[in-house]
Write an enzyme that holds these catalytic residues in place. Structure first.
Site, PDB file in Angstrom:
ATOM      1  N   LEU A  68     -27.604 101.955  78.584  1.00  0.00           N
ATOM      2  CA  LEU A  68     -26.347 101.243  78.371  1.00  0.00           C
ATOM      3  C   LEU A  68     -25.607 101.021  79.690  1.00  0.00           C
ATOM      4  CD1 LEU A  68     -24.943 103.016  75.184  1.00  0.00           C
ATOM      5  CD2 LEU A  68     -26.489 101.058  75.335  1.00  0.00           C
ATOM      6  N   ASP A  70     -22.011  98.579  80.497  1.00  0.00           N
ATOM      7  CA  ASP A  70     -21.106  97.507  80.098  1.00  0.00           C
ATOM      8  C   ASP A  70     -19.693  97.983  80.422  1.00  0.00           C
ATOM      9  OD1 ASP A  70     -19.905  95.288  78.655  1.00  0.00           O
ATOM     10  OD2 ASP A  70     -21.804  95.146  77.555  1.00  0.00           O
ATOM     11  N   ILE A  71     -18.684  97.255  79.957  1.00  0.00           N
ATOM     12  CA  ILE A  71     -17.322  97.724  80.163  1.00  0.00           C
ATOM     13  C   ILE A  71     -17.132  99.044  79.429  1.00  0.00           C
ATOM     14  CG2 ILE A  71     -16.460  95.378  80.482  1.00  0.00           C
ATOM     15  CD1 ILE A  71     -15.282  95.563  77.659  1.00  0.00           C
ATOM     16  N   GLY A  72     -16.172  99.835  79.891  1.00  0.00           N
ATOM     17  CA  GLY A  72     -16.037 101.193  79.398  1.00  0.00           C
ATOM     18  C   GLY A  72     -15.925 101.326  77.895  1.00  0.00           C
ATOM     19  N   THR A  74     -16.890  99.373  75.495  1.00  0.00           N
ATOM     20  CA  THR A  74     -18.136  99.015  74.819  1.00  0.00           C
ATOM     21  C   THR A  74     -19.151 100.152  74.907  1.00  0.00           C
ATOM     22  OG1 THR A  74     -17.783  96.666  75.242  1.00  0.00           O
ATOM     23  CG2 THR A  74     -20.039  97.354  74.787  1.00  0.00           C
ATOM     24  N   GLN A 189     -45.642 101.327  87.602  1.00  0.00           N
ATOM     25  CA  GLN A 189     -44.924 102.427  88.226  1.00  0.00           C
ATOM     26  C   GLN A 189     -45.359 102.574  89.678  1.00  0.00           C
ATOM     27  OE1 GLN A 189     -42.550 103.737  86.675  1.00  0.00           O
ATOM     28  NE2 GLN A 189     -42.971 103.375  84.518  1.00  0.00           N
ATOM     29  N   GLY A 209     -46.340 107.161  78.442  1.00  0.00           N
ATOM     30  CA  GLY A 209     -46.548 106.083  77.492  1.00  0.00           C
ATOM     31  C   GLY A 209     -47.997 105.673  77.369  1.00  0.00           C
ATOM     32  N   ARG A 210     -48.389 104.675  78.161  1.00  0.00           N
ATOM     33  CA  ARG A 210     -49.709 104.059  77.995  1.00  0.00           C
ATOM     34  C   ARG A 210     -50.898 105.009  78.058  1.00  0.00           C
ATOM     35  NH1 ARG A 210     -47.971  99.086  81.788  1.00  0.00           N
ATOM     36  NH2 ARG A 210     -46.556 100.724  82.432  1.00  0.00           N
TER      37      ARG A 210
END
Length: 232
Positions: A68, A70-72, A74, A189, A209-210
């Site tokens: 995340l 964004d503005i605080g 949000t 990576q 992951g993979r």
């Protein structure tokens, strides 16, 4: 920081898959070899948030890698909403304003992790993005800010684990993506270690992951990774 008593909890399997059906099938194939799963953008936007609730009901841990930023307000409200999903970890980008908002929104058992610099970045990538600092210095600076703000842990490359641990102290978590078993393809990576090297470096959780999701026997690979970290 709560002690990790089950060694399987140190491995976080990245469910970077197209849909929930594929993710559920993989979790079933892995069985009791793993207890912790990461849900990122791809799966998250295809029913993955509801799937996180399902995994929690099965007694499994989830890591919502939503990064995340964004503005605080949000970010604060977004983190507050995620706290109700039963997830264990949530990522935010390590910008001070974003981290402060995330701490305000955090509740329950949710731990907020700050992503310092993406593991696909090297110094050239950081310079191209407009940063004057090399990756190592940028990681250390953001880790120190995260500590002061009260973030629960840091997501960084295992190669930066030493400076990050110095910056954040022993009580906060270090989680590392970009982990590849010996001989595995690096993919996109650029700053990687093996699971054993990561654990020896004091990493709390590794994200893989993979090498697991693409394996003919993902259960066996997960077991081998957990064993390698235990030996380290």
């Amino acid at each position: 920081m709560t002690p990790i008593t089950d060694p399987r909890d140190r491995l976080i399997v990245a469910l970077d898959l197209a849909d929930v059906d594929a993710a559920r099938a993989l979790v079933d194939r892995i069985g009791d070899a793993a207890t912790f799963y990461k849900i990122g953008y791809q799966l998250g936007y295809n029913g993955g948030l509801a799937f996180a609730r399902e995994l929690a009901k099965r007694g499994l841990k989830t890591f919502l890698d939503l990064k995340l930023h964004d503005i605080g307000n949000t970010v604060e409200e977004g983190v507050r909403a995620v706290s109700d999903l039963g997830a264990s970890f949530l990522t935010v980008h390590a910008y001070p304003q974003t981290m402060r908002a995330a701490v305000r929104g955090r509740s329950g058992n949710l731990k907020v992790l700050a992503v310092t610099v993406l593991t696909s970045y090297d110094d050239a990538d950081a310079a191209e993005a407009g940063y004057a600092l090399p990756v190592s210095a940028l990681v250390a600076k953001r880790a120190g800010q995260a500590r002061d703000i009260g973030i629960d842990g840091i997501v960084c490359s295992a190669l930066e684990a030493g400076p990050v641990r110095t910056a954040i102290g022993p009580e906060r978590l270090i989680v590392t993506p970009g982990i590849r078993p010996a001989g595995a393809e690096l993919g996109d990576q650029k700053r990687v270690l093996t699971p054993g090297q990561a654990r020896a470096a004091g990493i709390d959780h590794v994200v893989v992951g993979r090498p697991i999701t693409g394996a003919a026997d993902p259960r066996a690979v997960a077991r081998a990774i957990v064993a390698e970290m235990g030996e380290a």
